[in-house]
Write a protein that holds these residues in place. Structure first.
Motif, PDB file in Angstrom:
ATOM      1  N   ARG A   1      87.786 124.402  37.832  1.00  0.00           N
ATOM      2  CA  ARG A   1      86.768 124.545  38.876  1.00  0.00           C
ATOM      3  C   ARG A   1      87.029 123.617  40.052  1.00  0.00           C
ATOM      4  N   HIS A   2      87.668 122.494  39.768  1.00  0.00           N
ATOM      5  CA  HIS A   2      87.928 121.498  40.813  1.00  0.00           C
ATOM      6  C   HIS A   2      88.842 122.080  41.889  1.00  0.00           C
ATOM      7  N   ALA A   3      90.019 122.537  41.494  1.00  0.00           N
ATOM      8  CA  ALA A   3      90.968 123.076  42.477  1.00  0.00           C
ATOM      9  C   ALA A   3      90.394 124.293  43.191  1.00  0.00           C
ATOM     10  N   ALA A   4      89.674 125.147  42.451  1.00  0.00           N
ATOM     11  CA  ALA A   4      89.089 126.335  43.074  1.00  0.00           C
ATOM     12  C   ALA A   4      88.103 125.942  44.169  1.00  0.00           C
ATOM     13  N   THR A   5      87.322 124.910  43.923  1.00  0.00           N
ATOM     14  CA  THR A   5      86.343 124.453  44.917  1.00  0.00           C
ATOM     15  C   THR A   5      87.036 123.832  46.120  1.00  0.00           C
ATOM     16  N   VAL A   6      88.072 123.037  45.868  1.00  0.00           N
ATOM     17  CA  VAL A   6      88.827 122.440  46.968  1.00  0.00           C
ATOM     18  C   VAL A   6      89.422 123.527  47.856  1.00  0.00           C
ATOM     19  N   HIS A   7      90.029 124.528  47.248  1.00  0.00           N
ATOM     20  CA  HIS A   7      90.640 125.609  48.028  1.00  0.00           C
ATOM     21  C   HIS A   7      89.581 126.383  48.823  1.00  0.00           C
ATOM     22  N   ALA A   8      88.407 126.573  48.232  1.00  0.00           N
ATOM     23  CA  ALA A   8      87.339 127.275  48.948  1.00  0.00           C
ATOM     24  C   ALA A   8      86.879 126.476  50.163  1.00  0.00           C
ATOM     25  N   LEU A   9      86.779 125.153  50.015  1.00  0.00           N
ATOM     26  CA  LEU A   9      86.382 124.304  51.134  1.00  0.00           C
ATOM     27  C   LEU A   9      87.436 124.335  52.236  1.00  0.00           C
ATOM     28  N   VAL A  10      88.687 124.214  51.848  1.00  0.00           N
ATOM     29  CA  VAL A  10      89.772 124.225  52.834  1.00  0.00           C
ATOM     30  C   VAL A  10      89.817 125.570  53.560  1.00  0.00           C
ATOM     31  N   GLU A  11      89.604 126.642  52.821  1.00  0.00           N
ATOM     32  CA  GLU A  11      89.613 127.965  53.449  1.00  0.00           C
ATOM     33  C   GLU A  11      88.480 128.101  54.455  1.00  0.00           C
ATOM     34  N   ARG A  12      87.345 127.519  54.148  1.00  0.00           N
ATOM     35  CA  ARG A  12      86.222 127.573  55.096  1.00  0.00           C
ATOM     36  C   ARG A  12      86.558 126.787  56.357  1.00  0.00           C
ATOM     37  N   ALA A  13      87.169 125.622  56.197  1.00  0.00           N
ATOM     38  CA  ALA A  13      87.577 124.845  57.364  1.00  0.00           C
ATOM     39  C   ALA A  13      88.610 125.608  58.181  1.00  0.00           C
ATOM     40  N   ARG A  14      89.534 126.263  57.501  1.00  0.00           N
ATOM     41  CA  ARG A  14      90.572 127.043  58.181  1.00  0.00           C
ATOM     42  C   ARG A  14      89.952 128.172  59.004  1.00  0.00           C
ATOM     43  N   SER A  15      88.904 128.772  58.460  1.00  0.00           N
ATOM     44  CA  SER A  15      88.260 129.879  59.167  1.00  0.00           C
ATOM     45  C   SER A  15      87.544 129.410  60.427  1.00  0.00           C
ATOM     46  N   LEU A  16      87.139 128.132  60.456  1.00  0.00           N
ATOM     47  CA  LEU A  16      86.472 127.591  61.640  1.00  0.00           C
ATOM     48  C   LEU A  16      87.454 127.274  62.767  1.00  0.00           C
ATOM     49  N   ARG A  17      88.728 127.090  62.413  1.00  0.00           N
ATOM     50  CA  ARG A  17      89.755 126.752  63.400  1.00  0.00           C
ATOM     51  C   ARG A  17      90.993 127.599  63.138  1.00  0.00           C
ATOM     52  N   PRO A  18      90.967 128.867  63.517  1.00  0.00           N
ATOM     53  CA  PRO A  18      92.056 129.779  63.163  1.00  0.00           C
ATOM     54  C   PRO A  18      93.437 129.322  63.624  1.00  0.00           C
TER      55      PRO A  18
END
Length: 247
Positions: free
Chosen positions: A17-34
């Protein structure tokens, strides 16, 4: 010219769950700054490791990197582990270590978001005691930061706020819950001040059995994604970066 690559450095965990959550957070940040290239590296347990990511970036011809510790306080990992790894990076890379995420008003907003999502009624805030439950640390600076955050939260309208720790320090979550009951708070809510699930957040949840509300971990909250980008921008200017590692 594109800006530096943002490398988010997470601790890592055997808990998937740890890595999955980290990747989800990073993906959200990536979506804010394409237009921003965002990479993820782990210190332990998960892949890719930080050294492997740095080697790949150097092989691709990348020059500038902002390394962002995915940490809420400046404890051992931010002061020792991460700088040690960055010092061993390929010499062609110019790396600036960004500051840790906390403290920040965005984190307080994310905490409240999680509490309301867990069912806390905003109209009950003044009669609710809040446990600010962190993973814990042996670093006095990190413990002091948690105490400061608890005091700041107290001024936002809670009945009372008490810090608690899943390891290394006291009190434990269950003791803080009982203390707030004894102080006369009508209800008690527990807010995990942690980013991703794992062994210590599970310990916090176990200690919250007698609480009325248990919030989820901060995870990929929009405020955290925004905060990643805020720390990135702060570190882009070398004069404002916490540490620089230049080959």
């Amino acid at each position: 010219m594109p800006g530096p690559v943002l490398l988010v450095i997470a601790h890592g965990s055997r808990d998937p769950r740890h890595a999955a959550t980290v990747h989800a957070l990073v993906e959200r940040a990536r979506s804010l700054r394409p237009g921003l290239r965002v990479e993820t590296g782990f210190l332990d347990f998960n892949a890719p490791s930080v050294p492997r990511v740095l080697e790949r970036l150097a092989a691709e011809g990348v020059r500038d990197v902002v390394a962002l510790p995915l940490l809420l306080t400046r404890a051992f990992h931010a002061k020792a582990d991460i700088p040690a790894v960055l010092r061993k990076a390929p010499s062609r890379l110019s790396i600036h270590q960004a500051d840790v995420l906390g403290p920040s008003p965005l984190l307080l907003s994310a905490l409240e978001r999680r509490l309301y999502e867990a069912g806390l009624d905003a109209s009950h805030k003044r009669s609710t005691g809040l446990v600010l439950a962190s993973a814990g640390s042996t670093d006095p600076e990190a413990i002091a930061v948690i105490a400061d955050v608890a005091r700041e939260l107290r001024h936002t309208g809670w009945c009372a706020v008490r810090p608690a720790f899943a390891s290394a320090s006291l009190p434990r979550t269950e003791d803080a819950v009982r203390a707030l009951r004894d102080e006369g708070c009508e209800r008690v809510a527990v807010a995990p001040y942690v980013i991703a699930p794992g062994r210590l957040p599970d310990r916090i949840a176990a200690g919250a059995r007698e609480a009325d509300v248990l919030a989820d971990v901060l995870g990929p909250a929009p405020e955290l994604a925004e905060l990643l980008l805020e720390r990135y921008e702060e570190a882009r200017a070398p004069a404002r970066a916490s540490l620089a590692f230049t080959g």
